[in-house]
Design a protein around this motif. Structure first.
Motif, PDB file in Angstrom:
ATOM      1  N   GLY A 100       0.830  -1.200   0.000  1.00 22.49           N
ATOM      2  CA  GLY A 100       0.000   0.000   0.000  1.00 22.49           C
ATOM      3  C   GLY A 100       0.864   1.249   0.000  1.00 22.49           C
ATOM      4  O   GLY A 100       2.057   1.223   0.319  1.00 22.49           O
ATOM      5  N   LEU A 101       0.265   2.373  -0.338  1.00 24.05           N
ATOM      6  CA  LEU A 101       1.014   3.625  -0.480  1.00 24.05           C
ATOM      7  C   LEU A 101       1.586   4.093   0.851  1.00 24.05           C
ATOM      8  O   LEU A 101       2.741   4.523   0.911  1.00 24.05           O
ATOM      9  N   GLY A 102       0.831   4.034   1.913  1.00 28.63           N
ATOM     10  CA  GLY A 102       1.317   4.509   3.207  1.00 28.63           C
ATOM     11  C   GLY A 102       2.549   3.755   3.676  1.00 28.63           C
ATOM     12  O   GLY A 102       3.513   4.361   4.152  1.00 28.63           O
ATOM     13  N   ASP A 103       2.542   2.454   3.527  1.00 30.25           N
ATOM     14  CA  ASP A 103       3.695   1.651   3.937  1.00 30.25           C
ATOM     15  C   ASP A 103       4.901   1.912   3.039  1.00 30.25           C
ATOM     16  O   ASP A 103       6.044   1.928   3.506  1.00 30.25           O
ATOM     17  N   ALA A 104       4.659   2.129   1.754  1.00 28.42           N
ATOM     18  CA  ALA A 104       5.757   2.421   0.838  1.00 28.42           C
ATOM     19  C   ALA A 104       6.408   3.761   1.180  1.00 28.42           C
ATOM     20  O   ALA A 104       7.632   3.889   1.180  1.00 28.42           O
ATOM     21  N   VAL A 105       5.603   4.764   1.494  1.00 24.31           N
ATOM     22  CA  VAL A 105       6.145   6.070   1.877  1.00 24.31           C
ATOM     23  C   VAL A 105       6.889   5.955   3.205  1.00 24.31           C
ATOM     24  O   VAL A 105       7.952   6.561   3.392  1.00 24.31           O
ATOM     25  N   LEU A 106       6.367   5.157   4.130  1.00 27.32           N
ATOM     26  CA  LEU A 106       7.049   4.933   5.396  1.00 27.32           C
ATOM     27  C   LEU A 106       8.414   4.275   5.171  1.00 27.32           C
ATOM     28  O   LEU A 106       9.386   4.621   5.853  1.00 27.32           O
ATOM     29  N   CYS A 107       8.507   3.377   4.221  1.00 28.45           N
ATOM     30  CA  CYS A 107       9.802   2.762   3.882  1.00 28.45           C
ATOM     31  C   CYS A 107      10.778   3.817   3.367  1.00 28.45           C
ATOM     32  O   CYS A 107      11.964   3.797   3.718  1.00 28.45           O
ATOM     33  N   LEU A 108      10.301   4.751   2.529  1.00 28.82           N
ATOM     34  CA  LEU A 108      11.171   5.810   2.027  1.00 28.82           C
ATOM     35  C   LEU A 108      11.638   6.732   3.152  1.00 28.82           C
ATOM     36  O   LEU A 108      12.802   7.138   3.190  1.00 28.82           O
ATOM     37  N   VAL A 109      10.748   7.061   4.077  1.00 29.55           N
ATOM     38  CA  VAL A 109      11.119   7.917   5.204  1.00 29.55           C
ATOM     39  C   VAL A 109      12.169   7.220   6.069  1.00 29.55           C
ATOM     40  O   VAL A 109      13.168   7.820   6.470  1.00 29.55           O
ATOM     41  N   GLY A 110      11.954   5.939   6.333  1.00 26.35           N
ATOM     42  CA  GLY A 110      12.932   5.174   7.115  1.00 26.35           C
ATOM     43  C   GLY A 110      14.287   5.110   6.422  1.00 26.35           C
ATOM     44  O   GLY A 110      15.328   5.258   7.067  1.00 26.35           O
ATOM     45  N   ALA A 111      14.288   4.919   5.117  1.00 27.46           N
ATOM     46  CA  ALA A 111      15.548   4.888   4.372  1.00 27.46           C
ATOM     47  C   ALA A 111      16.245   6.237   4.443  1.00 27.46           C
ATOM     48  O   ALA A 111      17.476   6.306   4.597  1.00 27.46           O
ATOM     49  N   GLY A 112      15.494   7.316   4.366  1.00 26.97           N
ATOM     50  CA  GLY A 112      16.083   8.648   4.455  1.00 26.97           C
ATOM     51  C   GLY A 112      16.699   8.918   5.812  1.00 26.97           C
ATOM     52  O   GLY A 112      17.776   9.511   5.922  1.00 26.97           O
ATOM     53  N   VAL A 113      16.022   8.474   6.870  1.00 22.21           N
ATOM     54  CA  VAL A 113      16.548   8.655   8.226  1.00 22.21           C
ATOM     55  C   VAL A 113      17.847   7.878   8.401  1.00 22.21           C
ATOM     56  O   VAL A 113      18.843   8.409   8.914  1.00 22.21           O
ATOM     57  N   PHE A 114      17.876   6.645   7.965  1.00 20.89           N
ATOM     58  CA  PHE A 114      19.082   5.845   8.104  1.00 20.89           C
ATOM     59  C   PHE A 114      20.214   6.387   7.235  1.00 20.89           C
ATOM     60  O   PHE A 114      21.384   6.338   7.619  1.00 20.89           O
ATOM     61  N   TYR A 115      19.896   6.932   6.061  1.00 19.70           N
ATOM     62  CA  TYR A 115      20.902   7.553   5.204  1.00 19.70           C
ATOM     63  C   TYR A 115      21.502   8.771   5.900  1.00 19.70           C
ATOM     64  O   TYR A 115      22.717   8.976   5.882  1.00 19.70           O
ATOM     65  N   ALA A 116      20.651   9.585   6.538  1.00 15.45           N
ATOM     66  CA  ALA A 116      21.136  10.773   7.247  1.00 15.45           C
ATOM     67  C   ALA A 116      22.026  10.383   8.424  1.00 15.45           C
ATOM     68  O   ALA A 116      23.065  11.008   8.660  1.00 15.45           O
ATOM     69  N   VAL A 117      21.645   9.352   9.170  1.00 14.69           N
ATOM     70  CA  VAL A 117      22.460   8.899  10.300  1.00 14.69           C
ATOM     71  C   VAL A 117      23.807   8.383   9.811  1.00 14.69           C
ATOM     72  O   VAL A 117      24.861   8.715  10.378  1.00 14.69           O
ATOM     73  N   ALA A 118      23.815   7.609   8.745  1.00 16.61           N
ATOM     74  CA  ALA A 118      25.070   7.092   8.204  1.00 16.61           C
ATOM     75  C   ALA A 118      25.950   8.232   7.690  1.00 16.61           C
ATOM     76  O   ALA A 118      27.168   8.224   7.885  1.00 16.61           O
ATOM     77  N   SER A 119      25.355   9.236   7.063  1.00 12.20           N
ATOM     78  CA  SER A 119      26.118  10.387   6.583  1.00 12.20           C
ATOM     79  C   SER A 119      26.722  11.159   7.743  1.00 12.20           C
ATOM     80  O   SER A 119      27.861  11.616   7.677  1.00 12.20           O
TER      81      SER A 119
END
Length: 79
Positions: A23-42
């Motif tokens: 579903g769209l909500g879960d897919a957007v949540l996956c993108l938000v989670g990926a962005g957060v982890f990318y920011a932490v790694a950076s």
């Protein structure tokens, strides 16, 4: 060798697959989670300067190379 175009295409495919499967909500949540982890790694690698980010968020126009803000004086109001 992976280029940015292939990576973007793979990311788009993964997002579309998650959208269809969960579903769209879960897919957007996956993108938000990926962005957060990318920011932490950076941040951990030193690529993300939080002082510079805060200065940009506040609207400070002058930043030095170390990321600290330097004010020149009060700003004049334009009417």
């Amino acid at each position: 060798m992976t280029t940015r175009k292939y990576f973007a295409a793979g990311l788009g495919f993964a997002f579309t697959a998650a959208w269809i499967a969960f579903g769209l909500g879960d897919a957007v949540l996956c993108l938000v989670g990926a962005g957060v982890f990318y920011a932490v790694a950076s941040f951990l690698e030193g690529d993300l300067d939080l002082a510079d980010f805060q200065g940009r968020f506040r609207g400070d126009s002058d930043t030095s190379s170390t990321g600290s803000t330097m004010r020149r004086g009060p700003r004049a109001r334009v009417q």
